[in-house]
Scaffold this motif. Sequence first.
Motif, PDB file in Angstrom:
ATOM      1  N   PRO A  62       0.739  -1.089   0.089  1.00 55.85           N
ATOM      2  CA  PRO A  62      -0.137   0.149  -0.206  1.00 55.85           C
ATOM      3  C   PRO A  62       0.940   1.343  -0.224  1.00 55.85           C
ATOM      4  O   PRO A  62       0.590   2.102  -0.579  1.00 55.85           O
ATOM      5  CB  PRO A  62      -0.865  -0.151   1.247  1.00 55.85           C
ATOM      6  CG  PRO A  62      -0.137  -1.250   2.096  1.00 55.85           C
ATOM      7  CD  PRO A  62       0.533  -2.096   1.216  1.00 55.85           C
ATOM      8  N   GLN A  63       2.130   1.380   0.715  1.00 55.35           N
ATOM      9  CA  GLN A  63       2.885   2.343   0.735  1.00 55.35           C
ATOM     10  C   GLN A  63       3.348   2.813  -0.841  1.00 55.35           C
ATOM     11  O   GLN A  63       3.188   3.879  -1.169  1.00 55.35           O
ATOM     12  CB  GLN A  63       4.023   2.102   1.548  1.00 55.35           C
ATOM     13  CG  GLN A  63       5.117   3.393   1.417  1.00 55.35           C
ATOM     14  CD  GLN A  63       6.420   2.971   2.121  1.00 55.35           C
ATOM     15  OE1 GLN A  63       6.807   1.901   1.908  1.00 55.35           O
ATOM     16  NE2 GLN A  63       6.964   3.993   2.709  1.00 55.35           N
ATOM     17  N   LEU A  64       3.721   1.837  -1.656  1.00 52.94           N
ATOM     18  CA  LEU A  64       4.272   2.070  -2.957  1.00 52.94           C
ATOM     19  C   LEU A  64       3.064   2.407  -3.666  1.00 52.94           C
ATOM     20  O   LEU A  64       3.180   3.310  -4.637  1.00 52.94           O
ATOM     21  CB  LEU A  64       5.034   0.676  -3.511  1.00 52.94           C
ATOM     22  CG  LEU A  64       5.481   0.777  -4.960  1.00 52.94           C
ATOM     23  CD1 LEU A  64       6.507   2.053  -4.923  1.00 52.94           C
ATOM     24  CD2 LEU A  64       6.298  -0.548  -5.251  1.00 52.94           C
ATOM     25  N   GLU A  85      -8.234   9.241  -2.107  1.00 56.13           N
ATOM     26  CA  GLU A  85      -7.955  10.564  -2.408  1.00 56.13           C
ATOM     27  C   GLU A  85      -7.606  11.541  -1.137  1.00 56.13           C
ATOM     28  O   GLU A  85      -8.534  11.666  -0.223  1.00 56.13           O
ATOM     29  CB  GLU A  85      -9.225  11.285  -3.317  1.00 56.13           C
ATOM     30  CG  GLU A  85      -8.990  12.471  -3.999  1.00 56.13           C
ATOM     31  CD  GLU A  85      -9.979  12.636  -5.062  1.00 56.13           C
ATOM     32  OE1 GLU A  85      -9.909  13.789  -5.589  1.00 56.13           O
ATOM     33  OE2 GLU A  85     -11.060  12.165  -4.947  1.00 56.13           O
ATOM     34  N   ASN A  86      -6.628  12.065  -1.091  1.00 58.72           N
ATOM     35  CA  ASN A  86      -6.109  12.869   0.172  1.00 58.72           C
ATOM     36  C   ASN A  86      -5.325  14.070  -0.478  1.00 58.72           C
ATOM     37  O   ASN A  86      -4.226  13.986  -0.691  1.00 58.72           O
ATOM     38  CB  ASN A  86      -5.297  12.088   1.228  1.00 58.72           C
ATOM     39  CG  ASN A  86      -5.184  12.995   2.195  1.00 58.72           C
ATOM     40  OD1 ASN A  86      -5.387  14.071   2.391  1.00 58.72           O
ATOM     41  ND2 ASN A  86      -4.535  12.306   3.408  1.00 58.72           N
ATOM     42  N   SER A 103      -8.621   4.781  -4.978  1.00 54.85           N
ATOM     43  CA  SER A 103      -8.863   3.607  -4.464  1.00 54.85           C
ATOM     44  C   SER A 103      -9.034   3.380  -3.086  1.00 54.85           C
ATOM     45  O   SER A 103      -7.857   3.208  -2.214  1.00 54.85           O
ATOM     46  CB  SER A 103      -7.902   2.651  -5.208  1.00 54.85           C
ATOM     47  OG  SER A 103      -8.236   1.230  -4.653  1.00 54.85           O
ATOM     48  N   PRO A 104     -10.119   3.829  -2.253  1.00 55.36           N
ATOM     49  CA  PRO A 104     -10.062   3.969  -1.087  1.00 55.36           C
ATOM     50  C   PRO A 104      -9.770   2.660  -0.057  1.00 55.36           C
ATOM     51  O   PRO A 104      -9.188   2.923   0.983  1.00 55.36           O
ATOM     52  CB  PRO A 104     -11.593   3.930  -0.594  1.00 55.36           C
ATOM     53  CG  PRO A 104     -12.208   4.464  -1.976  1.00 55.36           C
ATOM     54  CD  PRO A 104     -11.538   3.936  -3.075  1.00 55.36           C
ATOM     55  N   GLY A 105      -9.705   1.532  -0.823  1.00 49.05           N
ATOM     56  CA  GLY A 105      -9.365   0.277   0.143  1.00 49.05           C
ATOM     57  C   GLY A 105      -7.828   0.207   0.362  1.00 49.05           C
ATOM     58  O   GLY A 105      -7.153  -0.739   0.966  1.00 49.05           O
ATOM     59  N   PRO A 122      -8.307  -6.113  13.228  1.00 52.18           N
ATOM     60  CA  PRO A 122      -7.978  -5.289  12.149  1.00 52.18           C
ATOM     61  C   PRO A 122      -7.498  -3.775  12.711  1.00 52.18           C
ATOM     62  O   PRO A 122      -7.847  -3.562  13.640  1.00 52.18           O
ATOM     63  CB  PRO A 122      -9.411  -4.985  11.540  1.00 52.18           C
ATOM     64  CG  PRO A 122     -10.366  -5.313  12.612  1.00 52.18           C
ATOM     65  CD  PRO A 122      -9.760  -6.512  13.624  1.00 52.18           C
ATOM     66  N   THR A 123      -6.440  -3.348  12.287  1.00 52.02           N
ATOM     67  CA  THR A 123      -5.872  -2.036  12.567  1.00 52.02           C
ATOM     68  C   THR A 123      -6.339  -0.978  11.629  1.00 52.02           C
ATOM     69  O   THR A 123      -5.601   0.250  11.962  1.00 52.02           O
ATOM     70  CB  THR A 123      -4.260  -2.139  12.678  1.00 52.02           C
ATOM     71  OG1 THR A 123      -3.645  -2.570  11.656  1.00 52.02           O
ATOM     72  CG2 THR A 123      -4.041  -3.231  13.818  1.00 52.02           C
ATOM     73  N   SER A 124      -6.813  -0.990  10.481  1.00 49.72           N
ATOM     74  CA  SER A 124      -7.168   0.094   9.635  1.00 49.72           C
ATOM     75  C   SER A 124      -8.545  -0.387   9.003  1.00 49.72           C
ATOM     76  O   SER A 124      -8.923  -1.560   8.938  1.00 49.72           O
ATOM     77  CB  SER A 124      -5.977   0.218   8.692  1.00 49.72           C
ATOM     78  OG  SER A 124      -5.767  -1.039   7.867  1.00 49.72           O
TER      79      SER A 124
END
Length: 234
Positions: free
Chosen positions: A106-108, A117-118, A130-132, A232-234
């Motif tokens: 996810p970082q890459l 979107e941020n 892609s919010p997931g 789950p942490t996120s």
Amino acid sequence: MLKPERTNPLRHPVASVQKELGVVPTNGPNGSMTGLSELKENLDRDRVRHPSYTAYPLKAVNLCTDMIVNRVTSPNQKAMGVELNDGRASHAKKEAILCVGAYCNPQLLMLSGIGPENPSANGIPIIRDSPGVGRNLFVHFAVYMAFRLRDPADNLALRSPSWIKPSPFKGLPHGWAVSRRLPQEVSKNYTNNAAVTERNLFPVLTVYTLPGIPGIPIDRTHIATTMMLLLPTS
């Protein structure tokens, strides 16, 4: 389905006990995360475990080491290569596959503009909302419990005479996984988010050997269960 020579004597009793406790068998890979499920293995025609590195030849693979990837290049919003931190780029003929782990994938992707979107995210333009991406990460705790067998002569554990044959070593020493949700009175202690509470899992595996528990020898006298908590942490 395992062949008879690979079937441990505890396989069917473990499944029967779980069903008596009300655990519903899962119907294959149907998306359900709870219930009694059979652990799967990749086996070849000789019933030997077949990991991917033996299934796919690497003769035509060019392996590059000691390199850092800055981002995924996505012309026409299709991932087709990567850009390295030294400015070089690598382009795929057909597709690009990311496999850099639960944290770095996810970082890459987010460094490449693929993710939620941020506008304040370091000025990186979003090319695919892609919010997931970066969500549904689980913390994995594991606890093992050892159980002494009443009669080691029943050949239920590793190093019993029935385990001397090579066939039991052609796979993993367990057969079933039972996954349940944490009781609400427990899960509410760490979160009030109902959506997160519904996603926790508590899998239990019965293992026909000991996973290196200090002080208990691997001498066919014990079996074990491993209890995992997936939060789950996120």
